[in-house]
Each structure stands twice: as C-alpha cells, then as structure tokens.
Design a protein around this motif. Structure first.
Motif, short mmCIF file in Angstrom:
data_model
loop_
_atom_site.label_atom_id
_atom_site.label_comp_id
_atom_site.label_asym_id
_atom_site.label_seq_id
_atom_site.Cartn_x
_atom_site.Cartn_y
_atom_site.Cartn_z
N VAL A 1 0.87 -1.04 0.07
CA VAL A 1 -0.09 -0.09 -0.07
C VAL A 1 1.03 1.28 0.15
CG1 VAL A 1 -2.05 -1.22 1.22
CG2 VAL A 1 -0.04 -0.14 2.53
N ASP B 1 0.51 6.01 -0.26
CA ASP B 1 -0.50 7.15 -0.64
C ASP B 1 0.43 8.17 -1.00
OD1 ASP B 1 -0.20 9.62 1.92
OD2 ASP B 1 0.33 7.45 2.58
N THR C 1 -3.59 -0.26 -7.81
CA THR C 1 -5.03 -0.10 -7.95
C THR C 1 -5.23 1.15 -7.17
OG1 THR C 1 -5.37 -2.29 -8.33
CG2 THR C 1 -7.21 -1.04 -7.52
N GLU C 2 -5.86 2.10 -7.68
CA GLU C 2 -6.30 3.38 -6.98
C GLU C 2 -7.78 3.23 -6.14
OE1 GLU C 2 -7.47 7.86 -8.14
OE2 GLU C 2 -5.74 6.90 -9.27
N VAL C 3 -7.48 3.39 -4.70
CA VAL C 3 -8.62 3.04 -3.92
C VAL C 3 -9.46 4.50 -3.87
CG1 VAL C 3 -9.32 2.55 -1.55
CG2 VAL C 3 -7.22 1.50 -2.53
N THR D 1 -4.06 10.38 -2.28
CA THR D 1 -4.61 9.20 -3.14
C THR D 1 -4.16 8.16 -2.62
OG1 THR D 1 -5.17 10.69 -4.96
CG2 THR D 1 -5.24 8.20 -5.31
N TYR E 1 -3.04 0.35 -3.72
CA TYR E 1 -2.57 -0.96 -3.20
C TYR E 1 -2.08 -1.76 -4.59
CZ TYR E 1 -6.68 -3.63 -4.63
OH TYR E 1 -7.79 -4.15 -5.54
#
Length: 171
Positions: free
Chosen positions: A125, A127, A144-146, A164, A167
């Motif tokens: 993960v 950000d 993958t943008e959460v 943003t 993961y």
C-alpha cells in the motif's frame, strides 16, 4: 543508473545526499511530510531516524545512483502487526528534480516490490499527493487506486493536499 538496498552503515553515509533529495522535493512543492520552512537539520533528523529503522530491520531503504551520485530513494516498511504478516507499505519514493523522466521512479518501485516478495509480503500500500506526477507512475505500474481523502495533508506552502491511496497485490 544503479539501484541498491542500503544497510545501516550505507544509510548513514548517504544522509547528506538523501537530505539534498528531500530538500529538492520540498522546494519543488512535494507533499512529503515537510513544510517549506523546514531546515536541513529537520531533514537530517528524519534520515537519522530512518537509519535507526534500517538498523533495526523495520525499514528497507533503496537508492538510485547515476554518475553524479544518489538521485532517488524509496522505502519499504514491512508491517509488524501479527495479523498483517503479508503486507508492507511504500514510503518516500523521491527522485531529484534534475533526474526525473529517466525511469528512476519505476526502477525504485520495482526494487521495492521484489524485496517485498522476498520477505513474503504480497500486498503493498502507499499514498501520494492527489495531483502529483507519482500518481500517474503508480497507475502505469499496475497499482490499484482506492480513493482520495481530501485535505489529508498540507503542501509545503500550507495549502490543503488530498492524498490518493493505492494498493498492489504482488504475484
């Protein structure tokens, strides 16, 4: 360009270069935990703490070097919680402004991902600043943008900054 994982001694030796990269990132408006009023002493303290974490095995530190010296860095933080032995976090992926757009960020990320797999960590993960160039890099590398949390942090000049979250499941 070479990518290297530093040990505690190597991290200590690299602190002046790492301080320069962090200073450059902040001066160029990166939301990386510091404000424009922070000093080299603040950056040095930060890297001293990372050196201690490297020595304790809590952080893996990667650097990218070219003919001029260290031009980029990234960290892998294996999560130490008993219920998350499969997870790690990427932090402070920084490339000096004079060395951008040469594949250094991608090479650092691939080195961190490979190290995570060697440690048995298959879920990563991170950000990043919602408007930063790194966001495009992570999307391109299959992260993958959460979602984005507005006002999560501040830009170095004090403006609000959304973060943003991403993961990546490694195979």
């Amino acid at each position: 360009m070479t990518i290297e994982q530093l040990d505690a001694e190597g991290t200590q030796a690299a602190i002046p270069a790492l301080t320069g990269i962090l200073r450059d990132a902040v001066a160029n408006g990166a939301s990386v935990g510091f404000m424009e009023w922070n000093s080299d002493a603040d950056y040095d303290r930060f890297w001293q703490g990372i050196a201690a974490d490297v020595a304790a095995g809590r952080v893996l530190l990667f650097v990218a070097s070219d003919e001029t010296g260290i031009v980029g860095t990234a960290q892998l933080h294996p999560v130490g919680k008993p219920n998350q032995p499969h997870r790690a976090e990427i932090a402070k992926m920084l490339v000096h402004s004079r060395a951008r757009r040469r594949g250094i960020g991608e090479a650092l990320m691939r080195a961190a991902e490979a190290a995570a797999l060697r440690l048995g960590r298959d879920l990563l993960v991170l950000d990043t600043d919602e408007a930063g160039a790194a966001r495009r890099l992570y999307n391109r590398l299959g992260w993958t943008e959460v979602g984005t949390i507005p006002r999560y942090a501040l830009m170095p000049d004090g403006r609000d900054c959304g973060s943003t979250f991403f993961y990546k499941a490694l195979s």
